[in-house]
Motif scaffolding. Sequence first.
Motif, short mmCIF file in Angstrom:
data_model
loop_
_atom_site.label_atom_id
_atom_site.label_comp_id
_atom_site.label_asym_id
_atom_site.label_seq_id
_atom_site.Cartn_x
_atom_site.Cartn_y
_atom_site.Cartn_z
N ARG A 97 -1.55 -28.01 8.37
CA ARG A 97 -2.97 -27.13 8.57
C ARG A 97 -3.90 -28.22 9.09
N MET A 151 -4.91 -26.16 12.81
CA MET A 151 -6.17 -25.36 12.87
C MET A 151 -7.15 -26.07 14.12
N LYS A 152 -6.85 -27.42 14.15
CA LYS A 152 -7.84 -28.05 15.45
C LYS A 152 -7.07 -27.71 16.86
N ASN A 196 -3.31 -18.41 6.38
CA ASN A 196 -4.38 -18.31 6.93
C ASN A 196 -4.64 -16.92 7.91
N LYS A 240 -7.10 -12.09 12.25
CA LYS A 240 -6.77 -13.54 12.54
C LYS A 240 -5.74 -14.04 12.15
N GLY A 279 -6.80 -18.91 12.25
CA GLY A 279 -8.42 -18.92 12.91
C GLY A 279 -8.34 -18.44 14.25
N LYS A 280 -7.33 -17.82 14.71
CA LYS A 280 -7.28 -17.34 16.05
C LYS A 280 -7.19 -15.89 15.94
#
Length: 287
Positions: A44, A48-49, A70, A75, A78-79
């Motif tokens: 993670r 996530m980066k 997530n 999403k 995060g996308k």
Amino acid sequence: MKRRNFLQSAALAGSAALVAPSALAEAMRREKIKEFGFQSYTVRDFIMKDMAGTLKRLRKAGYTNMEGFNFGEGKLLGKPIAEAKEIISDNKITLKSIHIMTPNLGDNMQKTIDDAAELGTEYLVCAYLMPNERESIDQYKALCEQFNTFGEMTKKSGIQFAYHNHDFEFQEIDGQLPMDVILKETSSSNVKIELDIYWARKAGINPLTFFRDNSGRVPLWHVKDLSLDEGQPMTEIGNGIIDWKQIFAHKKDAGLKYFFIEQDANFEVDSLTSLETSIKHLKKMSY
């Protein structure tokens, strides 16, 4: 030349005859793992980066299957769904499963399912119960009703629902084991089990017995090792005490479809290196 080839073949056959028949038969029976999956929660801090860079490195290490986390509100990691799907595909990774939390089972259940279907996943898995969700057996029974309903809905979209354990499901509440309640109160067709082998072992559960008692109902595994250090922390595959040869030899009892290497913490170096270390060990293993 033909005569020489014949003599060489005969010599090889004679050498093979010197090997004990039982040992030879055992060697021929052994299998090696052909597909490797990872739970993205492990990395993670990286994914996530830099999702694309992380997947590229893991694909190079030999991973082809991924389990997401997530997920929700259109999403993944995060996308937006479409962007996440493209990145995963570009890196030749297949999203086999996605972890969800109980809010995904609320008013927007169908949205959760539709987004998962768009991503092409085969499984949606309840990842974890918050402490306030598991204080009584009655709470577990109420959750089981939700699980049954959600499992029926996911099947209509070609997705299988499953439940992922920690150790608390094997700790008594009111004289009952929550895991027994989950297994009894849910449909074996609509609600499968993703057995986290580390947490089961830490709770004193024999995975082989669990497979036998729930034959065909455990299509997903979380694979991470158990250290004998203080607190029995999780560790990289091969650094702990779990006999993975024995576990994988009983995959048919479980009904295994996919497994995902996961390690939440206690990394030797960092989370990406951890996944690389674990897959190296399993690549060498035959069972």
